[in-house]
Design an enzyme around this catalytic site. Structure first.
Site, PDB file in Angstrom:
ATOM      1  N   TYR A 137      -4.538  -0.198   9.540  1.00 23.79           N
ATOM      2  CA  TYR A 137      -3.901  -0.650   8.574  1.00 23.79           C
ATOM      3  C   TYR A 137      -3.055  -0.071   7.757  1.00 23.79           C
ATOM      4  CZ  TYR A 137      -3.732  -0.806   3.687  1.00 23.79           C
ATOM      5  OH  TYR A 137      -4.556  -1.300   1.853  1.00 23.79           O
ATOM      6  N   SER A 140       0.873  -0.746  -0.239  1.00 20.60           N
ATOM      7  CA  SER A 140       0.024  -0.210  -0.058  1.00 20.60           C
ATOM      8  C   SER A 140       0.997   0.946  -0.524  1.00 20.60           C
ATOM      9  CB  SER A 140      -1.032  -0.551   1.468  1.00 20.60           C
ATOM     10  OG  SER A 140      -1.539   2.059   1.792  1.00 20.60           O
TER      11      SER A 140
END
Ligand SMILES: [Zn+2]
Length: 656
Positions: free
Chosen positions: A553, A540
């Site tokens: 996250y 990510s």
């Protein structure tokens, strides 16, 4: 066997070829008659040409078509009179025969007519049906096979000894048929090959096929040779790594990666555990044309080098008899019988391996029934060799062409039912790989209905579920070469002081620990990959540039990133490469609903359109963009790259 004819269904097949298409499909539906492109049918029609002259046209099954799914376009029209004349020639080499058939078609672009076309032409009847019925093969491959066939059918069939399909067989039948045929003759048996039926209408010809094959089945039943006993195999002891090791050895022998398909059902396991296995299995195939897919004999056990020696001996022995120059095929087996694994089919593609399995499933029945009649006897090996090394097959080899880059390889994708994972499945399929898709969503099991995709429902936080899924994957494809770690969750945005322990733990469980479990379970398989193992981690943008409100996250993705880097260090000695991609704002995924998108755009004072392209290049990034790069990273372009981290985000100021 029973006739499957239905008036209502038949009425749906209209036009001059309608009845021909319908009964061809009926034959194709019965796997004990024809398998995978086997068998062929024809009809002779009288048609007017552009000058108003009438001529007889033979419509015969074209190559590349399967009887079960054939359409009118699958029949090649050839000039009947010309093809009949060919049968009277003294000799005609098969490549030239193919040329004559192709140049006497009446429709440009029709498929090449079957190599049995001349045979269809010389039979006087309008409809001709040809199958490789299991029951007929069982009888003709038993001792005194020819006598038994004559005993069953009397004058109703003409009996032809084994001759390889092509010009010689057609020319022989053209001479022999008129000599043997009587008023009540309705069929022709080609020993160790198959059976023909014929009549002036489609239904009668089809139902004669059913009747003739039933007579062979009833004969077997009378002789107590119809019911097949597969024995009671001892429990199997399937170990994934054993199959992956076997795949590696077979692929190394072949010189390219191959897929394996292991089946330990009672039929296969029982056969593989028979004390007389070598005597039964090593003689040869049920009918020689299986050899193109199966090779002349299976490997017994797992000694690939011993198989290769045996295959080379077979080649040397038969090439001397055959004369002429032939290119030896690779010496790797295409099927193996092993008392622990059962039957193992080998193929360049998943479809090829599935076909090998189907062929051998029927072969076992043919062998055991012939054995019950007094002893299975395959044709002499030279006939099998003649087909395996037929000029037309060798010509195909020379044409060759380069297969897609991942042909024979297996990719495993987690979170494969949607978004980037789903796009990855497509990207690897496009490059020729077989793909195992894992997902919590049970829809994964039916999302792709094709032989090269296996979808398995799997909770990746459950180590046991991962092992069960891998067992399925290995039984279906034989190994794992490429791993795409894509599954992940994005917890609702929360400030650090508000994060619930449960939410934190679940982000860590899915985004970090589940990936560790999958990597651990796959490591022994990746080590055995014929072209070395490769892993792609879908990371990510939050790894290099975390966002406020996304602590769970961002932290979990960063932990995964470190895990990948350490894996690159530890597993490089096993040849395994591991690289990470860092996508950002991939909007065509389930995470981004229209409402979420609108809210985020508003928060930045942008329209949705502007927000979607809010990067340096002003380009929207799609799941496909990410998936294509993930696939490329497993290919030759990145062969010397490991531990890399590549952004796929259109360029991000904070990362740059
Ligand atoms: Zn045939």
């Amino acid at each position: 066997m029973k006739s499957l004819w239905s008036d209502a269904e038949a009425a749906q097949f209209t036009g001059p070829l309608g009845p021909r298409v319908y009964t061809s499909r009926l034959l194709g539906r019965d796997k004990s008659l024809v398998l995978h492109g086997g068998g062929n049918t024809s009809v002779k029609l009288r048609e007017k040409n552009l000058f108003g002259e009438e001529e007889d046209v033979l419509y015969v099954k074209g190559s590349g078509w399967d009887l079960e799914t054939i359409e009118p376009a699958g029949f090649s029209p050839v000039t009947l009179a010309y093809v009949r004349r060919l049968a009277a020639l003294k000799t005609l080499p098969d490549p030239q025969m193919v040329n004559e058939l192709n140049t006497h078609m009446l429709r440009a672009g029709a498929p090449s007519p079957s190599v049995e076309t001349i045979l269809h032409a010389i039979l006087p009847h309008r409809y001709v049906d040809h199958t490789h019925a299991d029951a007929v093969l069982s009888v003709s491959n038993a001792p005194d096979g020819e006598k038994r066939i004559r005993e069953i059918y009397g004058e109703r069939v003409v009996v032809i000894p084994y001759i390889m399909a092509g010009f010689d067989l057609a020319a022989y039948c053209a001479r022999e048929f008129p000599k043997q045929a009587k008023g009540n003759t309705v069929g022709m048996v080609l020993l160790s090959h198959g059976i023909f039926s014929f009549a002036d209408d489609a239904r009668t010809s089809y139902e004669l096929m059913v009747e003739l094959v039933s007579m062979a089945e009833e004969y077997l039943a009378r002789k107590k040779a119809w019911h097949v006993d597969y024995g009671s195999p001892k429990g199997n002891s399937f170990i994934r790594e054993d199959v992956a090791k076997l795949r590696r050895a077979i692929s190394d022998q072949a010189g390219n990666p191959l897929l394996l398909r292991a089946n330990d059902s009672p039929r296969f396991l029982g056969f593989a555990q028979r004390p007389d296995l070598e005597k039964l299995a090593l003689q040869g195939p049920a009918t020689p044309d299986h050899v193109i897919r199966t090779k002349p004999f299976p490997m017994i056990g797992r000694d690939v080098a011993a198989y290769a020696r045996r295959y080379r001996e077979y080649f040397e022995k038969n090439i001397q008899k055959a004369g002429g120059q032939k290119t030896m095929l690779d010496a790797a087996p295409r099927m193996a019988l092993d008392p622990a694994l059962g039957f193992v089919a080998v193929g360049r593609t998943a479809k090829d391996a599935a076909i090998v399995e189907d062929l051998y499933e029927h072969t076992i029945d043919v062998i055991l029934r012939a054995e019950a009649l007094g002893g299975w006897r395959a044709l002499e090996q030279k006939h099998t060799f003649d087909i395996e090394y037929w000029d037309l097959e060798q010509a195909k080899l020379r044409k060759g062409g380069t297969p897609p880059v991942f042909t024979g390889e297996v990719a495993l994708v987690t979170g494969a039912a949607s978004g980037i994972g789903k796009a990855c499945v497509e990207a690897y399929l496009r490059r020729g790989a077989a793909v195992v898709g894992l997902d919590r969503n049970a829809a994964i099991e039916t999302m792709w209905q094709r032989p090269d995709v296996l979808g398995v429902t799997c909770d990746l936080t459950d180590a046991k579920a991962i092992h069960l899924a891998l067992d399925k994957a290995i039984k279906r494809f034989g190994g794992v070469d490429m791993l795409v770690l894509n599954a992940g969750i994005f917890p609702a945005s929360q400030a650090i002081q508000d994060i619930a322990a449960e939410s934190w733990r679940s982000a860590m469980a899915v985004n970090v620990e589940a990936n560790l479990l999958v990597m651990q379970a796959c490591h022994p398989l990746l080590k055995l990959a014929p072209r070395t193992g490769r892993i792609v981690v879908i990371g990510s943008k939050n790894v290099p540039a975390p966002g406020p409100g996304a602590a769970a996250y961002s932290a979990s993705k960063a932990a995964l990133n470190q895990l990948a880097r350490v894996a690159a260090l530890e597993w490089s000695k096993d040849g395994i490469r591991i690289n990470s991609l860092h996508p950002n704002q991939v909007f065509d995924t389930a995470l981004w609903t229209d409402a979420v998108l609108a809210a985020r755009a508003k928060a930045y004072n942008l329209t949705v359109e502007q927000y979607k392209k809010n990067n340096l290049l002003r380009q929207e990034v799609s799941s496909k963009d990410v998936a294509e790069l993930a696939a490329e990273m497993c290919g030759p372009l990145f062969a010397k790259t490991t531990a890399s981290q590549v952004p796929v985000d259109g360029g991000n100021e904070r990362v740059v």
